[in-house]
Design an enzyme around this catalytic site. Sequence first.
Site, mmCIF file in Angstrom:
data_model
loop_
_atom_site.group_PDB
_atom_site.id
_atom_site.type_symbol
_atom_site.label_atom_id
_atom_site.label_comp_id
_atom_site.label_asym_id
_atom_site.label_seq_id
_atom_site.Cartn_x
_atom_site.Cartn_y
_atom_site.Cartn_z
ATOM 1 N N GLU A 195 1.104 -0.964 -0.179
ATOM 2 C CA GLU A 195 0.189 0.470 -0.304
ATOM 3 C C GLU A 195 0.747 0.863 -0.278
ATOM 4 O OE1 GLU A 195 -2.259 3.287 1.180
ATOM 5 O OE2 GLU A 195 -0.563 2.620 2.348
ATOM 6 N N GLU A 196 1.944 1.164 1.188
ATOM 7 C CA GLU A 196 2.354 2.644 1.402
ATOM 8 C C GLU A 196 3.219 3.053 -0.220
ATOM 9 O OE1 GLU A 196 2.529 4.322 3.043
ATOM 10 O OE2 GLU A 196 2.011 3.059 5.057
ATOM 11 N N ASP A 239 -7.368 2.000 7.465
ATOM 12 C CA ASP A 239 -5.981 2.554 7.414
ATOM 13 C C ASP A 239 -5.457 4.416 7.713
ATOM 14 O OD1 ASP A 239 -2.948 2.562 6.770
ATOM 15 O OD2 ASP A 239 -3.653 2.998 4.424
ATOM 16 N N HIS A 274 4.517 7.449 9.220
ATOM 17 C CA HIS A 274 5.893 6.779 8.633
ATOM 18 C C HIS A 274 7.266 7.280 9.245
ATOM 19 C CE1 HIS A 274 3.481 7.068 4.580
ATOM 20 N NE2 HIS A 274 2.812 6.214 5.019
#
Lengths: 465, 465
Positions: B327-328, B353, B424
Amino acid sequence: MKRFLLAALTASALSSPTLAQRTPPPPPATVAPEVERLRDAALNDTVAWDIVEGLTTEVGQRLAGTEAEARARAWSVARLTALGFKNVRIEPYRMPVWERGAESAEILAPFPQKLTLAALGNSGATPAGGLTGEVAVFPSMAAFQSAPDDAIRGKIVYIGNAMPRTQDGSGYGAYGTARFTGPALAARRGAVAIVIRSIGTDHHRFPHTGTTNFPEGVKPIPAAALSVPDAEQLERIASRGQPVRMKLVLTPRMVGTRESGNVIAEVPGSDPSAGIVLVGGHLDSWDLGTGAIDDASGIAITAAAAKRIMDAGQPRRTIRVVWFGAEEVGGMGGEAYAKAHAGERHATASESDFGADRVWRFEVNLPTTAKLVADRLQTALAPLGITRGSGLGGDGTDIGPTIKLGTAGIDLNQSGWDYFDSHHTPDDVLDRVDPAALRQNVAAWTAMLAVVANAPEAIGPVTPR
Amino acid sequence: MKRFLLAALTASALSSPTLAQRTPPPPPATVAPEVERLRDAALNDTVAWDIVEGLTTEVGQRLAGTEAEARARAWSVARLTALGFKNVRIEPYRMPVWERGAESAEILAPFPQKLTLAALGNSGATPAGGLTGEVAVFPSMAAFQSAPDDAIRGKIVYIGNAMPRTQDGSGYGAYGTARFTGPALAARRGAVAIVIRSIGTDHHRFPHTGTTNFPEGVKPIPAAALSVPDAEQLERIASRGQPVRMKLVLTPRMVGTRESGNVIAEVPGSDPSAGIVLVGGHLDSWDLGTGAIDDASGIAITAAAAKRIMDAGQPRRTIRVVWFGAEEVGGMGGEAYAKAHAGERHATASESDFGADRVWRFEVNLPTTAKLVADRLQTALAPLGITRGSGLGGDGTDIGPTIKLGTAGIDLNQSGWDYFDSHHTPDDVLDRVDPAALRQNVAAWTAMLAVVANAPEAIGPVTPR
């Protein structure tokens, strides 16, 4: 009507033993209006912030004995001169210097992953390519100390111990032993390296560095601190029951003897025989952050307060502001100062080296002739929310050697509740300083100096604490 | 007496327009006692925590397309199978993989010091020995965009923009453009490299990574994010008015095409014609932390809720739990899923998410035939403090491609207030997850699945949002 109600409430509060305990005692002495005026004006101080902002921005980290610390000294001389202090000078000394190298840690098995850590000051080095070993996990210093040697020999030792949060920072001494003495003990018992849980109260991924010590005759082993989340991760991994293998790369080194120095500035007093009022903090910092709370704040607070006294007119006693070098790595600046100035008469010594959170307490070690000085301090500091503690003042690495010579001590204690969240981490940067709390500190130090520097009493030597 | 007082207070509250606005509306529908029982039991859930703790401990970081993500898939198959799910499988696909290298930044002049940063995904590389240049400082995207080309050409561009904290995370889209498109724009205009202020809301020394994109034909330049304190430090340094020279070392690289995959598990329903209820999150993470809030929590919450429905008896609709890969780094898992399963009938799609903070709102995009489903959701979720929003559900990178095919969407929105503090960053680790908030999430998803998987209404396609 309102006044009546307030009076009634106060009377009622005093009649309750529980609330009465919380009611501040009546002022034990009166202070001059000028002290109050100086104190209250200091709540609008901008000098301290400008010093913290300037030093952390224009110099950044300033590890003792490095060219960065030398740049910090030059910066300090310029700033203290510009602020109008007299006799601004550097008093140099030499010291051994340890510098950080590469550092990384990796779990190789059972669950491969990187961990975050930082070498401790005076750590030994691994080979450049790293060192691999099995981890012996001890949840506490006690568990480590009571383990048999064969559980340690040839291993990478891990010591966990969760430092609790305290108002007065007393957890540091108790839980810091894992850092202060753990590596030397592990080296003596044949460990190939040691990683400890950071001596810190946060749960963020910042390792807390700091010195460790290997006595003469003990060969330094690689020694580092894992961030608290990484330490707990290692403990969780170990709790799965499989052997844990770790690879460590730590390449710090001793780079030899270098110059460091104390930066000194003065507000000359009218009565040299009355003794020097020594205040300050330390100019050097650890190398990971920019040393905003440790200790740009301390040097800023004490200098800003001294400048306020200077600007109000000449005090009776000389105020000497010392921005000590090399505190973090062994207190060489404080030792050098005491040695160089042992022949001078000091009235009091006080240091600010516990961040920039609000001052909540003061403690003194004053001769009986100066009892009224302490009473006036109590009156002057009370409106800032500062109460008098029953311990003996004179705490601190930098003033320690001067205090030992019999100098009276006055401590203004900052709250230590959050201090060890970012102490010695990369996160000790300007963002950690609350400008309002910094100003409260300046007001407290200004009030203290206004009382002490002008006290008519003799402030002679004391029995050291 | 108490009941009377409460009634009086309620009546009084309703008579005040301000308070009335804060009084939840009456339930629009009734829900089966079984839904309430399942929801409330889920407040004691331990399955979700065990998944988050297990995956972050036993795998750690799991960057898409790497061997770590492959280990995560194997871990997931074992865990989902052990939990009793059916048809547990991996659906692989291939994707280009970018890997981080060395990274460091240093101000060379006017005030030498190191800064903390992290390369952005798809960043180009500097030479191994680094790249040196003058920094062109722009406080915002707008300032950067309106600057003349010769202020950019040959420079290391810096773009600052302070992302505000919001409940719904909407600042990310608005302020994230500096990361999403800034590097490509800088490359097009001849910059040699770019550093941005991290897209984050904290003031700690953690850089926030994330992908950037260089369109076909634009040669990637080195692109990285400074932590917020480091970005503000750079701006302070630049504000002194002297040219700022920086050295950057960033050595990431594209390592070629590798395998990634989605992990799928099912609770088979009794009525295959009623369509699949798709729930999930993403298994991959960024490489700096262990992806606890992004997105071990999301996969844990959705699987734990699905297991609760499974354990309570066969639902009408099949619940499909998908732990998406990659996904990232571009949403390859969601694309692969939609392509592989376009021929199947999906009743609804929902993803988690956005961390593990409390769900505060739900939004739907349901066909009019299923209006009562939304009303029952409102009733079922209200006791958890969750209100109905007026936006259209169906948000998320992973379900996006399936939603685009006309699938109905139901979103359970977590609070975004603190999410971008650690998003992140290296600090996205288990310590960031609040077990009580995680359980509230499981309760919300359990209630949602209990209502939707067993809804007697037809839930057909919708006009995509």
